[in-house]
Design a protein around this motif. Structure first.
Motif, PDB file in Angstrom:
ATOM      1  N   PRO A  39       0.830  -1.214   0.000  1.00 48.87           N
ATOM      2  CA  PRO A  39       0.000   0.000   0.000  1.00 48.87           C
ATOM      3  C   PRO A  39       0.863   1.262   0.000  1.00 48.87           C
ATOM      4  CG  PRO A  39      -0.763  -1.568   1.641  1.00 48.87           C
ATOM      5  CD  PRO A  39       0.544  -2.083   1.145  1.00 48.87           C
ATOM      6  N   LEU A  40       0.318   2.336  -0.582  1.00 54.24           N
ATOM      7  CA  LEU A  40       1.033   3.601  -0.680  1.00 54.24           C
ATOM      8  C   LEU A  40       0.618   4.528   0.451  1.00 54.24           C
ATOM      9  CD1 LEU A  40       2.972   5.267  -2.570  1.00 54.24           C
ATOM     10  CD2 LEU A  40       0.886   6.254  -3.535  1.00 54.24           C
ATOM     11  N   ASP A  41       1.601   5.056   1.163  1.00 59.28           N
ATOM     12  CA  ASP A  41       1.352   5.990   2.262  1.00 59.28           C
ATOM     13  C   ASP A  41       1.092   7.390   1.709  1.00 59.28           C
ATOM     14  OD1 ASP A  41       2.815   8.042   4.355  1.00 59.28           O
ATOM     15  OD2 ASP A  41       1.719   6.428   5.363  1.00 59.28           O
ATOM     16  N   LEU A  42       0.142   8.146   2.320  1.00 56.63           N
ATOM     17  CA  LEU A  42      -0.212   9.478   1.832  1.00 56.63           C
ATOM     18  C   LEU A  42       0.969  10.433   1.924  1.00 56.63           C
ATOM     19  CD1 LEU A  42      -2.295  11.421   0.694  1.00 56.63           C
ATOM     20  CD2 LEU A  42      -3.079  11.877   3.035  1.00 56.63           C
ATOM     21  N   ASP A  43       1.777  10.308   2.970  1.00 54.81           N
ATOM     22  CA  ASP A  43       2.947  11.177   3.087  1.00 54.81           C
ATOM     23  C   ASP A  43       3.906  10.951   1.921  1.00 54.81           C
ATOM     24  OD1 ASP A  43       2.015  12.301   5.426  1.00 54.81           O
ATOM     25  OD2 ASP A  43       3.078  10.867   6.727  1.00 54.81           O
ATOM     26  N   VAL A  44       4.067   9.688   1.544  1.00 57.62           N
ATOM     27  CA  VAL A  44       4.901   9.377   0.383  1.00 57.62           C
ATOM     28  C   VAL A  44       4.280   9.967  -0.877  1.00 57.62           C
ATOM     29  CG1 VAL A  44       5.774   7.503  -1.082  1.00 57.62           C
ATOM     30  CG2 VAL A  44       5.849   7.282   1.411  1.00 57.62           C
ATOM     31  N   ALA A  45       2.959   9.847  -1.004  1.00 61.09           N
ATOM     32  CA  ALA A  45       2.259  10.382  -2.175  1.00 61.09           C
ATOM     33  C   ALA A  45       2.458  11.879  -2.302  1.00 61.09           C
ATOM     34  CB  ALA A  45       0.776  10.043  -2.092  1.00 61.09           C
ATOM     35  N   ASN A  46       2.459  12.603  -1.192  1.00 63.06           N
ATOM     36  CA  ASN A  46       2.660  14.054  -1.233  1.00 63.06           C
ATOM     37  C   ASN A  46       4.036  14.408  -1.787  1.00 63.06           C
ATOM     38  OD1 ASN A  46       0.208  15.209  -0.283  1.00 63.06           O
ATOM     39  ND2 ASN A  46       0.694  14.557   1.792  1.00 63.06           N
ATOM     40  N   VAL A  47       5.048  13.676  -1.354  1.00 63.89           N
ATOM     41  CA  VAL A  47       6.401  13.931  -1.849  1.00 63.89           C
ATOM     42  C   VAL A  47       6.495  13.591  -3.335  1.00 63.89           C
ATOM     43  CG1 VAL A  47       8.842  13.337  -1.594  1.00 63.89           C
ATOM     44  CG2 VAL A  47       7.380  13.491   0.432  1.00 63.89           C
ATOM     45  N   VAL A  48       5.905  12.459  -3.705  1.00 59.28           N
ATOM     46  CA  VAL A  48       5.915  12.046  -5.112  1.00 59.28           C
ATOM     47  C   VAL A  48       5.179  13.074  -5.975  1.00 59.28           C
ATOM     48  CG1 VAL A  48       5.128  10.304  -6.764  1.00 59.28           C
ATOM     49  CG2 VAL A  48       6.085   9.587  -4.564  1.00 59.28           C
ATOM     50  N   ALA A  49       4.030  13.556  -5.499  1.00 61.53           N
ATOM     51  CA  ALA A  49       3.244  14.526  -6.256  1.00 61.53           C
ATOM     52  C   ALA A  49       4.037  15.796  -6.520  1.00 61.53           C
ATOM     53  CB  ALA A  49       1.951  14.848  -5.511  1.00 61.53           C
ATOM     54  N   HIS A  50       4.736  16.293  -5.502  1.00 61.72           N
ATOM     55  CA  HIS A  50       5.520  17.517  -5.676  1.00 61.72           C
ATOM     56  C   HIS A  50       6.626  17.299  -6.705  1.00 61.72           C
ATOM     57  CE1 HIS A  50       7.519  21.284  -4.667  1.00 61.72           C
ATOM     58  NE2 HIS A  50       8.662  20.602  -4.582  1.00 61.72           N
ATOM     59  N   ALA A  51       7.348  16.199  -6.569  1.00 57.55           N
ATOM     60  CA  ALA A  51       8.443  15.921  -7.504  1.00 57.55           C
ATOM     61  C   ALA A  51       7.911  15.721  -8.922  1.00 57.55           C
ATOM     62  CB  ALA A  51       9.206  14.679  -7.044  1.00 57.55           C
ATOM     63  N   MET A  52       6.788  15.037  -9.035  1.00 55.86           N
ATOM     64  CA  MET A  52       6.190  14.782 -10.340  1.00 55.86           C
ATOM     65  C   MET A  52       5.769  16.098 -10.998  1.00 55.86           C
ATOM     66  SD  MET A  52       3.055  12.142 -11.174  1.00 55.86           S
ATOM     67  CE  MET A  52       3.825  10.714 -10.433  1.00 55.86           C
ATOM     68  N   LYS A  53       5.183  16.991 -10.201  1.00 55.63           N
ATOM     69  CA  LYS A  53       4.751  18.300 -10.711  1.00 55.63           C
ATOM     70  C   LYS A  53       5.955  19.114 -11.188  1.00 55.63           C
ATOM     71  CE  LYS A  53       4.684  21.759  -8.247  1.00 55.63           C
ATOM     72  NZ  LYS A  53       4.571  22.750  -7.164  1.00 55.63           N
ATOM     73  N   GLU A  54       7.006  19.190 -10.365  1.00 55.17           N
ATOM     74  CA  GLU A  54       8.186  19.969 -10.731  1.00 55.17           C
ATOM     75  C   GLU A  54       8.822  19.433 -12.012  1.00 55.17           C
ATOM     76  OE1 GLU A  54       9.388  22.821  -9.117  1.00 55.17           O
ATOM     77  OE2 GLU A  54       7.367  22.635  -8.251  1.00 55.17           O
ATOM     78  N   TRP A  55       8.901  18.114 -12.111  1.00 53.54           N
ATOM     79  CA  TRP A  55       9.449  17.493 -13.326  1.00 53.54           C
ATOM     80  C   TRP A  55       8.588  17.815 -14.540  1.00 53.54           C
ATOM     81  CZ3 TRP A  55       6.807  13.515 -15.989  1.00 53.54           C
ATOM     82  CH2 TRP A  55       7.511  12.949 -17.062  1.00 53.54           C
ATOM     83  N   ALA A  56       7.270  17.715 -14.387  1.00 54.05           N
ATOM     84  CA  ALA A  56       6.354  17.962 -15.501  1.00 54.05           C
ATOM     85  C   ALA A  56       6.442  19.408 -15.972  1.00 54.05           C
ATOM     86  CB  ALA A  56       4.929  17.614 -15.090  1.00 54.05           C
ATOM     87  N   ILE A  57       6.524  20.345 -15.020  1.00 51.81           N
ATOM     88  CA  ILE A  57       6.611  21.759 -15.388  1.00 51.81           C
ATOM     89  C   ILE A  57       7.929  22.044 -16.111  1.00 51.81           C
ATOM     90  CG2 ILE A  57       6.816  24.095 -14.434  1.00 51.81           C
ATOM     91  CD1 ILE A  57       4.769  23.256 -12.302  1.00 51.81           C
ATOM     92  N   GLU A  58       8.998  21.410 -15.664  1.00 53.17           N
ATOM     93  CA  GLU A  58      10.278  21.535 -16.366  1.00 53.17           C
ATOM     94  C   GLU A  58      10.153  21.088 -17.821  1.00 53.17           C
ATOM     95  OE1 GLU A  58      13.222  19.255 -14.356  1.00 53.17           O
ATOM     96  OE2 GLU A  58      13.132  20.432 -12.503  1.00 53.17           O
ATOM     97  N   LYS A  59       9.287  20.108 -18.045  1.00 59.06           N
ATOM     98  CA  LYS A  59       9.080  19.570 -19.389  1.00 59.06           C
ATOM     99  C   LYS A  59       8.049  20.368 -20.191  1.00 59.06           C
ATOM    100  CE  LYS A  59      11.670  15.768 -19.345  1.00 59.06           C
ATOM    101  NZ  LYS A  59      12.665  15.457 -20.408  1.00 59.06           N
ATOM    102  N   GLY A  60       7.518  21.436 -19.603  1.00 60.28           N
ATOM    103  CA  GLY A  60       6.568  22.279 -20.322  1.00 60.28           C
ATOM    104  C   GLY A  60       5.108  21.988 -20.045  1.00 60.28           C
ATOM    105  N   ALA A  61       4.821  21.097 -19.107  1.00 53.30           N
ATOM    106  CA  ALA A  61       3.425  20.780 -18.794  1.00 53.30           C
ATOM    107  C   ALA A  61       2.774  21.917 -18.010  1.00 53.30           C
ATOM    108  CB  ALA A  61       3.339  19.485 -18.004  1.00 53.30           C
ATOM    109  N   THR A  62       1.507  22.146 -18.268  1.00 54.06           N
ATOM    110  CA  THR A  62       0.737  23.172 -17.557  1.00 54.06           C
ATOM    111  C   THR A  62      -0.465  22.574 -16.833  1.00 54.06           C
ATOM    112  OG1 THR A  62      -0.549  23.583 -19.576  1.00 54.06           O
ATOM    113  CG2 THR A  62       1.391  24.986 -19.191  1.00 54.06           C
ATOM    114  N   HIS A  63      -0.838  21.350 -17.190  1.00 52.28           N
ATOM    115  CA  HIS A  63      -2.030  20.707 -16.634  1.00 52.28           C
ATOM    116  C   HIS A  63      -1.702  19.264 -16.221  1.00 52.28           C
ATOM    117  CE1 HIS A  63      -3.853  24.044 -18.809  1.00 52.28           C
ATOM    118  NE2 HIS A  63      -5.007  23.803 -18.227  1.00 52.28           N
TER     119      HIS A  63
END
Length: 694
Positions: A39-63
């Motif tokens: 199972p995935l812990d919510l605290d882990v999900a929060n860290v993953v979400a932030h990193a995923m967002k930063e990576w996506a924005i670096e790649k030009g994602a807006t949504h």
């Protein structure tokens, strides 16, 4: 083109990117979820979400979007911006762990088969961390499952994942008997995708192609596929440019597209990837189909994924190359001496037993209005499920069933008689393209699925059926002593092969003799979707799904309703288009030509010139117009009757047995008139134009 190694996976939040962007502890925790199913812990999900967002924005994602697979068979997405307005009028980017893990689309607007009413709108999407997030068109796409407010699965992915879990659990029990304890057992597939490419201009001029994906009318081309020159032929420049762009797009998405070539029919092609985890491979195939459709227009082309866009030439399938692996080891690899490889024989036998016991369910899993035109048409496997094993495995099976000694023929060296050409070893078995389920060396090739299908249905049914067979073996042998295990296992394999040998057929699946032989063996032959779908709600099928927690009875029945409804709706649309094209396009055009021909005859006869051929032509055209009008009216009456039926199965049976023949009749009349009507009058591109564009 950039280097493949630089492109590949550049738009995917895969393990390579995770290791780079995530804290070490978070990365290790996420891997336990991905690789071990923890199972995935919510605290882990929060860290993953932030990193995923930063990576996506670096790649030009807006949504971002939760990318899921509703029962419609396609994919769905709703785009939300990484945007959080501030009180001072500025905005910051944000993306939380909760937004990563869970979404809330409107569940009432997707097919549910009665599980949800229009006023019951709440549904949920849930992140599938085992399938990597990716960036597509400046949107971070997060693969997700989709369920209702009350917890029922409303998608294709959820039962697929459940079936993979069921097979893994039972395969683990079997492997434990061989002293093996792998970390993960997965089903793997490689989806060979066939498709047509035609001119965008010609496509736009064909109302039937635009609205139904296939030609409802069209006389055969002067030249079809009979010269056998298109298969593996040189790829024309326009198509090659499309394929280059497609390769780069797919590689960036981490899709291992490897093989591309011309197929048998003119304007037909194939793309095949390297096999992968079934869950990811199906996601990848859905993305591949989407990219094919979207990118074709960049080259003045349209990609047709219908199973039978053109009558009289081959249709398109999607061969599902299926196997099982334990920590990367292929469980269907026979090794050098398959007759002595007991583990392989156990898993092979489980598949044979599964296909025999649930042949009707597997036939149902590939049933669709489009595939009805393809199966059994001497271009694709028949609608009868059977297994091809080949010479070597067939001989091993025969020796086990009959208690005879097996003699290994060994590998044969091929000498082509030319000194400069290398000698090589011939495979121990041939390939059989007429078999719907053929063993091809270290996997089974399920050839029956159509080109436009989501492979989740077929793999869910196959995985669950094989899990049932493996459970039977484990239940029977878990209490056997280690000293007696080998003999007991061989005895079990021998009995199972004896009981299920009827499903094995190594001959010509296209032949009429096989159809008669299959009936003698007691094998099912559901010739169309209407005949095949009731197998879904057979008590035997429901019991199978419920036993392994893959689908509840309500979920099974809802899927049956969705498939029935889609089948009747597609045929309803085709009937509407046929009638409209006949009345407003073809009959008026033919009438103008008939009138002008008759006037020409009258003018010639007025000056004493006899023209019997033109007179005969005018009569044939006039008679044809009468026949076309009558066939249109007949179709209209039958279509009206079908559309009024409240019972969906009754409507499906009526469409298949009565309406479809009426559609063929109308087509036959119009197609017959096409070949005697001047091309200057014909209102739509012909097959010659569509298939042999320059």
């Amino acid at each position: 083109m950039s280097k493949i190694s630089e492109i590949y996976g550049s738009s995917v939040f895969d393990k390579r990117t995770m290791r780079e962007k995530l804290p070490s502890a978070t990365y290790k925790s996420l891997l336990k979820t991905i690789d071990a199913g923890e199972p995935l812990d919510l605290d882990v999900a929060n860290v993953v979400a932030h990193a995923m967002k930063e990576w996506a924005i670096e790649k030009g994602a807006t949504h971002f979007t939760h990318w899921f697979q509703p029962l419609s068979g396609t994919t769905s997405e709703k785009h939300d911006a990484f945007l959080s307005p501030e009180e001072n009028g500025s905005a910051i980017t944000s993306f939380s762990g909760k937004e990563l893990i869970q979404g809330e689309p409107d569940a009432s607007s997707f097919p549910s088969g009665g599980l949800r009413a229009t006023f019951e709108a709440r549904g949920y999407t849930a992140w599938d961390p085992t399938s990597y997030a990716f960036i597509k068109d400046e949107v971070l796409c997060i693969p997700t499952a989709f369920c209702s407010y009350t917890g029922e699965a409303l998608d294709k992915k959820t039962p697929l994942l459940r079936s993979m879990g069921a097979l893994e659990n039972q395969a683990r029990r079997v492997l434990a008997l061989f002293g093996e304890n792998p970390q993960r057992i997965l089903t793997t597939i490689g989806a060979e995708q066939e498709f047509f490419l035609i001119s965008e201009k010609d496509y736009a001029a064909r109302e039937d192609l635009v609205l139904t994906g296939r030609t409802l009318f069209g006389a055969p081309p002067c030249k079809g596929q009979e010269l056998e020159e298109h298969y593996f032929g040189a790829i024309r420049p326009t198509v090659n440019n499309f394929m280059k762009e497609l390769d780069e797009e797919l590689w960036a998405l981490g899709i291992p597209a490897r093989t591309k070539h011309n197929e048998v029919a003119p304007a037909q092609h194939e793309l095949a990837p390297i096999f992968a985890n079934a869950n990811r491979a199906i996601d990848a195939n859905l993305l591949t189909m989407e990219k094919m459709r979207l990118l074709a227009s960049n080259h003045g082309l349209v990609c047709l994924l219908h199973e039978k866009p053109f009558e009289g030439i081959n249709g398109s399938g999607k061969h599902d190359n299926w196997s099982m692996s334990a920590d990367g080891k292929n469980l269907l690899d026979p090794g050098e001496n398959p007759s002595e490889n007991l583990r392989f024989l156990v898993f092979l036998t489980a598949v044979i037993e599964a296909v025999d016991n649930y042949q009707e369910l597997l036939r149902m899993s590939v049933a669709s209005a489009g595939n009805d035109h393809r199966l059994g048409a001497h271009e694709a496997p028949p609608a009868i499920m059977s297994i091809f094993l080949g010479d070597e495995l067939g001989a091993i099976m025969e020796s086990l069933v009959n208690g005879a000694e097996y003699r290994n023929a060994g590998q044969v060296a091929m000498d082509l008689g030319v000194a400069v050409l290398p000698n090589f070893l011939k495979d121990n078995t041939d390939r059989n393209r007429t078999s719907p389920f053929a063993f091809t060396g270290n996997k089974f090739e399920f050839r029956a699925p159509g080109s436009n299908v989501n492979l989740a249905d077929a793999n869910t049914c196959l995985n669950t059926a094989v899990a049932k067979s493996l459970k039977g073996f484990a239940d029977a042998l878990e209490n056997v002593s280690p000293a007696d295990f080998e003999a007991a296992a061989i005895s079990y394999v021998k009995q199972s092969l004896t009981d299920h040998q009827r499903i094995v057929f190594n001959g010509n699946g296209y032949s009429e003799e096989w159809e008669r032989e299959a009936e003698r063996r007691g094998l099912a032959n559901h010739r169309n979707t209407a005949e095949a779908l009731p197998s879904y709600i057979d008590p035997k099928s429901i019991a199978l799904f419920e036993e392994f927690g893959v689908l509840t009875e309500n979920e099974v029945r809802s899927r049956y309703e969705v498939k029935l409804e889609k089948y009747t709706k597609l045929l309803n649309i085709e009937c509407r288009v046929m009638k409209r094209m006949a009345r407003r396009t073809y009959i008026p055009a033919i009438s103008r030509y008939a009138s002008d021909t008759a006037e020409g005859v009258a003018r010639l006869e007025a000056i004493g010139v006899e023209c019997p051929s033109q007179k005969e032509l005018a009569k044939r055209l006039a008679d044809g117009i009468v026949a076309a009008a009558a066939a249109t009216n007949e179709l209209h009456e039958l279509h009206t009757k079908a559309a009024a039926m409240q019972d969906k199965q009754q409507a499906a049976d009526f469409y298949a047995g009565t309406v479809v023949p009426a559609m063929r009749k109308l087509r036959s009349v119009i197609d017959g008139l096409e070949i005697i009507t001047s091309r200057d009058y014909w209102p739509a591109p012909s097959y010659n134009n569509l298939l042999f564009y320059v």
